[in-house]
Write an enzyme that holds these catalytic residues in place. Structure first.
Site, PDB file in Angstrom:
ATOM      1  N   ASN A 207       0.727  -1.346  -0.066  1.00  0.00           N
ATOM      2  CA  ASN A 207       0.144   0.000   0.043  1.00  0.00           C
ATOM      3  C   ASN A 207       1.032   1.128   0.024  1.00  0.00           C
ATOM      4  O   ASN A 207       2.135   1.275  -0.072  1.00  0.00           O
ATOM      5  CB  ASN A 207      -1.052  -0.042   1.213  1.00  0.00           C
ATOM      6  CG  ASN A 207      -0.218  -0.105   2.492  1.00  0.00           C
ATOM      7  OD1 ASN A 207       0.708   0.888   2.664  1.00  0.00           O
ATOM      8  ND2 ASN A 207      -0.504  -1.175   3.211  1.00  0.00           N
ATOM      9  N   PRO A 302      -3.910 -11.306  10.315  1.00  0.00           N
ATOM     10  CA  PRO A 302      -4.365 -11.265  11.770  1.00  0.00           C
ATOM     11  C   PRO A 302      -4.332  -9.732  12.054  1.00  0.00           C
ATOM     12  O   PRO A 302      -3.808  -8.869  11.507  1.00  0.00           O
ATOM     13  CB  PRO A 302      -3.119 -11.984  12.402  1.00  0.00           C
ATOM     14  CG  PRO A 302      -2.055 -11.863  11.641  1.00  0.00           C
ATOM     15  CD  PRO A 302      -2.568 -12.106  10.140  1.00  0.00           C
TER      16      PRO A 302
HETATM   17  N1  CTP Z   1      -4.294  -2.898  12.043  1.00  0.00           N
HETATM   18  C1  CTP Z   1      -3.704  -4.173  12.459  1.00  0.00           C
HETATM   19  N2  CTP Z   1      -3.649  -5.136  11.914  1.00  0.00           N
HETATM   20  C2  CTP Z   1      -4.203  -5.548  10.713  1.00  0.00           C
HETATM   21  C3  CTP Z   1      -5.133  -4.130  10.032  1.00  0.00           C
HETATM   22  C4  CTP Z   1      -5.101  -2.985  10.841  1.00  0.00           C
HETATM   23  O1  CTP Z   1      -3.133  -3.743  13.634  1.00  0.00           O
HETATM   24  N3  CTP Z   1      -4.325  -6.461  10.138  1.00  0.00           N
HETATM   25  C5  CTP Z   1      -4.355  -1.586  12.680  1.00  0.00           C
HETATM   26  C6  CTP Z   1      -3.836  -0.569  12.143  1.00  0.00           C
HETATM   27  O2  CTP Z   1      -2.287  -0.297  12.481  1.00  0.00           O
HETATM   28  C7  CTP Z   1      -4.547   0.617  12.763  1.00  0.00           C
HETATM   29  C8  CTP Z   1      -5.754   0.311  12.925  1.00  0.00           C
HETATM   30  O3  CTP Z   1      -5.798  -1.364  12.925  1.00  0.00           O
HETATM   31  O4  CTP Z   1      -4.054   1.020  13.885  1.00  0.00           O
HETATM   32  C9  CTP Z   1      -6.892   0.260  11.869  1.00  0.00           C
HETATM   33  O5  CTP Z   1      -6.383   0.130  10.553  1.00  0.00           O
HETATM   34  P1  CTP Z   1      -7.348   0.319   9.244  1.00  0.00           P
HETATM   35  O6  CTP Z   1      -6.506  -0.036   7.932  1.00  0.00           O
HETATM   36  O7  CTP Z   1      -7.683   1.818   9.178  1.00  0.00           O
HETATM   37  O8  CTP Z   1      -8.531  -0.494   9.513  1.00  0.00           O
HETATM   38  P2  CTP Z   1      -8.797  -1.907   9.093  1.00  0.00           P
HETATM   39  O9  CTP Z   1      -8.759  -2.842  10.203  1.00  0.00           O
HETATM   40  O10 CTP Z   1      -8.322  -2.300   7.864  1.00  0.00           O
HETATM   41  O11 CTP Z   1     -10.346  -1.889   8.866  1.00  0.00           O
HETATM   42  P3  CTP Z   1     -11.284  -1.334   7.533  1.00  0.00           P
HETATM   43  O12 CTP Z   1     -10.825  -2.532   6.639  1.00  0.00           O
HETATM   44  O13 CTP Z   1     -12.726  -1.312   8.009  1.00  0.00           O
HETATM   45  O14 CTP Z   1     -10.806   0.035   7.167  1.00  0.00           O
END
Ligand code: CTP
Length: 396
Positions: A207, A302
């Site tokens: 990303n 995870p």
């Molecule tokens: N995060 C994490 N592990 C993942 C995904 C996300 O630790 N596998 C953490 C990111 O570091 C951040 C938070 O979760 O602190 C939110 O990440 P974000 O990408 O905004 O959210 P997602 O979990 O991807 O949710 P969505 O797909 O609904 O946006």
């Protein structure tokens, strides 16, 4: 930082020439450097050059009556704010680990009541030797701080770990050790950067995260005196000097690295972790074999933040990020509850905001008390404000 007094022990290694530059760097920052040379060090640098650069008398002998009359070795080791050993040779490390006190340097290292930072420097085989690694483990357990060694070409013609850290790295580690900020004594874990999820050995899914916000946060925490463990994916922005860096590639590696970090007071999860990985990444490069386009099956990664929040060793304060492209406050508020963290730093990462990969950020801080809208500012300022807020929260 106001100028501090650093007792600089110079060991007998080829890297001692770099210590001359370290003296200059420390003095440029306003610190006073009191040099101590081991006997072997004088084979590599002269007391005259050290004294000229430090602008101080050089101490060398344990039984120098003049020195004892002016300032005894015990007093010398206590008058400093920090003791730095550079280069720390295998021999000096062994002496320190075993409590030897048979020359001025080792005696002062035994007598000091100040923090000690060592910059090891030796041949790669000597560094990897079980005895050195045993001594290092002992020294770490005793609370001795280390900077380096780095990997690279060595004066002896070999390649590997053992090169003394660069003067600027030692300076950063010294200043971080000297820091008396409000986060002194606190251990903060920061995840940062993107993750790379392999498709095959040459391709991956990634990303646009540059790791700039995570690096700025780590820097701001160091400046407030925290010990920072920095678990970073392959970011564009370099990790700040002075952190304990754990480089990772994938989300799975990031989770393992995070789980291995112990005694964390605050966890900050700034990494843009890939939500999915390729379920059966190929061991070999996928070829255009005429059988049509490859089909990739995905598996969910995870959730590192949610895993930490639900764990028994959950830090006292856990801060997540929310990268959103719409309904920022609503989505981030729901995310805070779903993941179980205390605060969420929410930002709009729609391309037109220029935030992802850019220099500025526009955040809303979501906590149990509601949403706090911060004005758009540089990522460094966001980091400083967050570090101050953390210090307030822990102090209260
Ligand atoms: N995060 C994490 N592990 C993942 C995904 C996300 O630790 N596998 C953490 C990111 O570091 C951040 C938070 O979760 O602190 C939110 O990440 P974000 O990408 O905004 O959210 P997602 O979990 O991807 O949710 P969505 O797909 O609904 O946006």
């Amino acid at each position: 930082m106001t100028g501090k007094t650093i007792l600089l022990v110079i060991g007998g290694g080829i890297a001692a020439f770099k210590t001359l530059d370290l003296i200059r760097r420390l003095r440029e920052r306003g610190h006073r450097v009191v040099p101590v040379l081991t006997k072997a060090a004088t084979e590599f640098v002269t007391p005259l050059s050290v004294s000229a650069l430090a602008g101080e008398k050089v101490y060398q002998d344990l039984f120098d009556l003049n020195d004892e009359a002016e300032m005894g070795h015990i007093e010398l080791s206590r008058a400093a704010d920090l003791v730095v050993v550079a280069p720390a040779t295998a021999d000096l490390m062994a002496k320190m680990a075993n409590g030897h006190a048979n020359d001025l340097a080792s005696t002062m290292l035994m007598a000091t009541d100040k923090r000690v930072l060592i910059a090891p420097s030796m041949n790669v085989r000597m560094w990897e030797h079980a005895a050195t690694q045993r001594n290092l483990a002992t020294l770490t357990k005793d609370g001795i701080l280390t900077s380096g060694p780095n990997e690279g070409d060595m004066a002896c013609g070999e390649f590997g770990f053992g090169r003394m850290a660069e003067p600027m790295e030692i300076l950063a580690a010294a200043e971080s050790a000297l820091n008396d900020g409000p986060l002194k004594g606190r251990h903060v874990l920061v995840t940062s950067g993107p993750t790379h999820e392999p498709i095959d050995p040459v391709r991956y899914i990634a990303n646009r995260s540059s790791g700039a916000q995570g690096a700025a946060i780590a820097q701001a925490l160091l400046a407030q005196g925290a010990k920072v463990t920095f678990v970073s994916g392959p970011a564009d922005v370099a990790a700040p000097m002075g952190v304990d860096l754990v480089p990772v590639q994938t989300a799975a590696e990031m989770l393992d690295a995070v789980n291995a970090v112990k005694d964390v007071d605050v966890g900050i999860f700034a990494a843009a972790v890939a939500d999915w990985r390729v379920a059966s990444a190929s061991d070999q490069k996928i070829k255009k074999d005429g059988n049509g386009l490859p089909v990739l099956d995905f598996a969910e990664n995870p959730d590192i933040l949610a895993t930490v929040c639900a764990s028994k060793s959950r830090p006292k304060l856990v801060i997540g990020f929310a990268a959103e492209t719409q309904n920022v406050v609503e989505n981030a508020t729901a995310k805070r509850k779903r993941k179980g963290c205390d605060w969420i730093v929410a930002n709009d990462v729609s391309p037109e905001t220029g935030i992802m990969g850019g220099a500025e950020n526009d955040v809303v801080l979501i906590s149990a008390n509601g949403a706090e809208d911060w004005p758009r500012m540089g990522k460094g300022q966001v980091a400083e404000r967050l570090a101050m807020k953390i210090a307030e929260e822990l102090g209260g």
